[in-house]
Write a protein that holds these residues in place. Structure first.
Motif, PDB file in Angstrom:
ATOM      1  N   LEU A 153       0.768  -1.089  -0.078  1.00  0.00           N
ATOM      2  CA  LEU A 153       0.139  -0.051  -0.176  1.00  0.00           C
ATOM      3  C   LEU A 153       0.903   1.315   0.032  1.00  0.00           C
ATOM      4  CD1 LEU A 153      -2.913   1.502   0.434  1.00  0.00           C
ATOM      5  CD2 LEU A 153      -2.152   1.603   2.828  1.00  0.00           C
ATOM      6  N   VAL A 154       1.859   1.341   0.957  1.00  0.00           N
ATOM      7  CA  VAL A 154       2.738   2.440   1.053  1.00  0.00           C
ATOM      8  C   VAL A 154       3.455   2.851  -0.396  1.00  0.00           C
ATOM      9  CG1 VAL A 154       4.661   3.442   2.380  1.00  0.00           C
ATOM     10  CG2 VAL A 154       2.908   2.528   3.610  1.00  0.00           C
ATOM     11  N   ARG A 155       4.134   1.709  -0.830  1.00  0.00           N
ATOM     12  CA  ARG A 155       4.998   1.624  -2.088  1.00  0.00           C
ATOM     13  C   ARG A 155       3.921   2.079  -3.241  1.00  0.00           C
ATOM     14  NH1 ARG A 155       8.928  -1.951  -2.734  1.00  0.00           N
ATOM     15  NH2 ARG A 155       7.982  -3.569  -1.685  1.00  0.00           N
ATOM     16  N   GLN A 156       2.581   1.546  -3.252  1.00  0.00           N
ATOM     17  CA  GLN A 156       1.930   2.042  -4.252  1.00  0.00           C
ATOM     18  C   GLN A 156       1.334   3.721  -4.170  1.00  0.00           C
ATOM     19  OE1 GLN A 156      -0.339   1.009  -6.827  1.00  0.00           O
ATOM     20  NE2 GLN A 156      -1.526   2.844  -6.728  1.00  0.00           N
ATOM     21  N   GLU A 157       1.172   4.085  -3.007  1.00  0.00           N
ATOM     22  CA  GLU A 157       0.754   5.467  -2.674  1.00  0.00           C
ATOM     23  C   GLU A 157       1.989   6.446  -3.015  1.00  0.00           C
ATOM     24  OE1 GLU A 157      -2.535   6.117  -2.508  1.00  0.00           O
ATOM     25  OE2 GLU A 157      -2.766   4.124  -2.657  1.00  0.00           O
ATOM     26  N   LEU A 158       3.239   5.986  -2.526  1.00  0.00           N
ATOM     27  CA  LEU A 158       4.108   7.155  -2.822  1.00  0.00           C
ATOM     28  C   LEU A 158       4.390   7.051  -4.361  1.00  0.00           C
ATOM     29  CD1 LEU A 158       6.581   5.393  -0.240  1.00  0.00           C
ATOM     30  CD2 LEU A 158       5.636   7.668  -0.102  1.00  0.00           C
ATOM     31  N   GLY A 159       4.472   5.907  -4.924  1.00  0.00           N
ATOM     32  CA  GLY A 159       4.576   6.026  -6.414  1.00  0.00           C
ATOM     33  C   GLY A 159       3.670   6.809  -7.095  1.00  0.00           C
ATOM     34  N   ALA A 160       2.456   6.519  -6.681  1.00  0.00           N
ATOM     35  CA  ALA A 160       1.276   7.162  -7.488  1.00  0.00           C
ATOM     36  C   ALA A 160       1.349   8.823  -7.432  1.00  0.00           C
ATOM     37  CB  ALA A 160      -0.061   6.640  -7.107  1.00  0.00           C
ATOM     38  N   ASN A 161       2.062   9.246  -6.219  1.00  0.00           N
ATOM     39  CA  ASN A 161       2.114  10.555  -6.123  1.00  0.00           C
ATOM     40  C   ASN A 161       3.667  11.088  -6.266  1.00  0.00           C
ATOM     41  OD1 ASN A 161      -0.781  11.236  -4.869  1.00  0.00           O
ATOM     42  ND2 ASN A 161      -0.344   9.589  -3.736  1.00  0.00           N
ATOM     43  N   GLY A 162       4.490  10.343  -6.848  1.00  0.00           N
ATOM     44  CA  GLY A 162       5.767  10.769  -7.295  1.00  0.00           C
ATOM     45  C   GLY A 162       6.544  11.254  -6.070  1.00  0.00           C
ATOM     46  N   LEU A 163       6.507  10.428  -4.753  1.00  0.00           N
ATOM     47  CA  LEU A 163       7.141  11.002  -3.542  1.00  0.00           C
ATOM     48  C   LEU A 163       8.149   9.949  -3.283  1.00  0.00           C
ATOM     49  CD1 LEU A 163       3.871  11.283  -1.481  1.00  0.00           C
ATOM     50  CD2 LEU A 163       5.169  13.258  -2.368  1.00  0.00           C
ATOM     51  N   ASN A 164       9.236  10.464  -2.516  1.00  0.00           N
ATOM     52  CA  ASN A 164      10.167   9.747  -1.909  1.00  0.00           C
ATOM     53  C   ASN A 164       9.587   9.173  -0.659  1.00  0.00           C
ATOM     54  OD1 ASN A 164      12.091  10.612  -3.337  1.00  0.00           O
ATOM     55  ND2 ASN A 164      12.464  12.523  -2.171  1.00  0.00           N
ATOM     56  N   GLY A 165      10.133   8.169  -0.109  1.00  0.00           N
ATOM     57  CA  GLY A 165       9.565   7.432   1.245  1.00  0.00           C
ATOM     58  C   GLY A 165       9.602   8.440   2.282  1.00  0.00           C
ATOM     59  N   SER A 166      10.424   9.253   2.246  1.00  0.00           N
ATOM     60  CA  SER A 166      10.622  10.377   3.545  1.00  0.00           C
ATOM     61  C   SER A 166       9.413  11.164   3.560  1.00  0.00           C
ATOM     62  CB  SER A 166      11.902  11.156   3.380  1.00  0.00           C
ATOM     63  OG  SER A 166      12.082  11.821   2.347  1.00  0.00           O
TER      64      SER A 166
END
Ligand code: G
Ligand code: MN
Length: 302
Positions: A153-166
């Motif tokens: 879920l986290v990987r997907q949402e970060l990716g979908a919004n073009g974000l770094n994990g931090s």
């Protein structure tokens, strides 16, 4: 009760269940005699759980944001996402009333997922508007941290919004640090690998052995608001805050104080070397529109 004074078997069973439930709550290896008030309390809980389910469907839950501000630059460094329930007829229901029931009835995971999605979406929007990353902290209960679909879920949402994990920080409690469950450890390691940050919420209230923290890759400590509220008038609370800030420094952790309501607390925390602050003095938890306006007003300082 039947009118003859004999309890029909179906309600006898449900009464026994209510008593069993109560006995379990007071600890294992206990027994409990049924009392009508138990059934009433349980009925109220069921009803609330039903309303929470409905509320989720109807979109009555909303993510509020509360700013976290640097003591050095006074710039906004991030926000904590806090779930609020605007009940159609009851108005605002306090998280203290719905979170424990949501946990007990397994609804907290759906809430956590929705909050993570919303937080990532918002971090993406703020990044576009302000051109820099604003970290959003989400409170995560142990049952959620254990789940094997959390990382995806986290990987997907970060990716979908073009974000770094931090861009995402997960707030956990002291008791979760010591959890031996391998699922928890594995999830934390993978999420850390993605760059997601971890902080310990309500730090100082959980009595965790400090040695546990030594091996735990946490990024930040959040000093519990009960200490902050008393630190100006009470020497022991002041010393506790001082020790926690010192502890964070030694281990290279970021340290943030929550529940900062007055300028004297802010000044004392700044003098002690606390990195950032969160509380009504700077910003109250607010709907996204207002939080964005706050960010616009404060942005030029950073
Ligand atoms: O468990 P956690 O520390 O995440 O709880 C944060 C809660 O504290 C939120 O519900 C928020 O509304 C509340 N809160 C935030 N800032 C302050 C403050 O300055 N004073 C008080 N009393 N409560 C606050
Ligand atoms: Mn928190």
């Amino acid at each position: 009760m039947g009118c003859s004074g004999i309890t029909p078997s179906a309600s006898l069973l449900s009464n026994a269940d209510a008593a069993l439930h109560r006995a379990k709550q007071s600890g294992k290896a206990d027994y409990c005699v049924y009392r009508e008030s138990f059934q009433l309390a349980q009925d109220k809980e069921h009803e609330l759980a039903r309303e929470i389910r409905l509320g989720i469907e109807k979109g009555e839950f909303e993510v509020y944001y509360q700013a976290q501000v640097s003591t050095q630059t006074h710039a906004v460094i991030g926000f904590e996402a806090l779930l609020r329930w605007r009940h159609l007829t009851k108005g605002m229901v306090s998280p203290g009333d719905f979170i424990p029931i949501a946990e007990k009835y397994g609804l907290i995971v759906a809430m956590g997922e929705a909050t993570i999605k919303e937080a990532c979406r918002q971090a993406g929007l703020w990044r576009s508007e302000f051109g820099r990353q604003i970290t959003i902290a989400v409170n995560l209960p142990l049952i959620h941290l254990r789940r094997n679909d959390l990382v995806e879920l986290v990987r997907q949402e970060l990716g979908a919004n073009g974000l770094n994990g931090s861009a995402l920080e997960l707030e956990i409690t002291e008791s979760m640090v010591g959890s031996d469950a391998s699922a928890v450890q594995a999830n934390i390691e993978t999420l850390k690998g993605l760059g997601v940050k971890f902080s310990i919420d309500d730090f100082g209230t959980g009595y965790s052995g400090l040695s546990r923290l030594k091996d735990f890759p946490v990024d930040a400590l959040k000093i519990d608001q009960s200490f902050i509220q008393k630190m100006v008038s009470n020497q022991s609370d002041f010393k506790l805050v001082q020790v926690i800030v010192g502890f964070a420094k030694v281990f290279g952790l970021h340290v943030i104080a929550e529940g900062v309501e007055r300028p004297d607390q802010f000044e004392l925390l700044t003098a002690l070397g606390c990195n950032s602050v969160q509380g009504y003095l700077m910003h109250r938890p607010s709907p996204v529109k207002e939080a964005t306006e706050y960010l616009r007003a404060k942005y030029h300082i950073s």
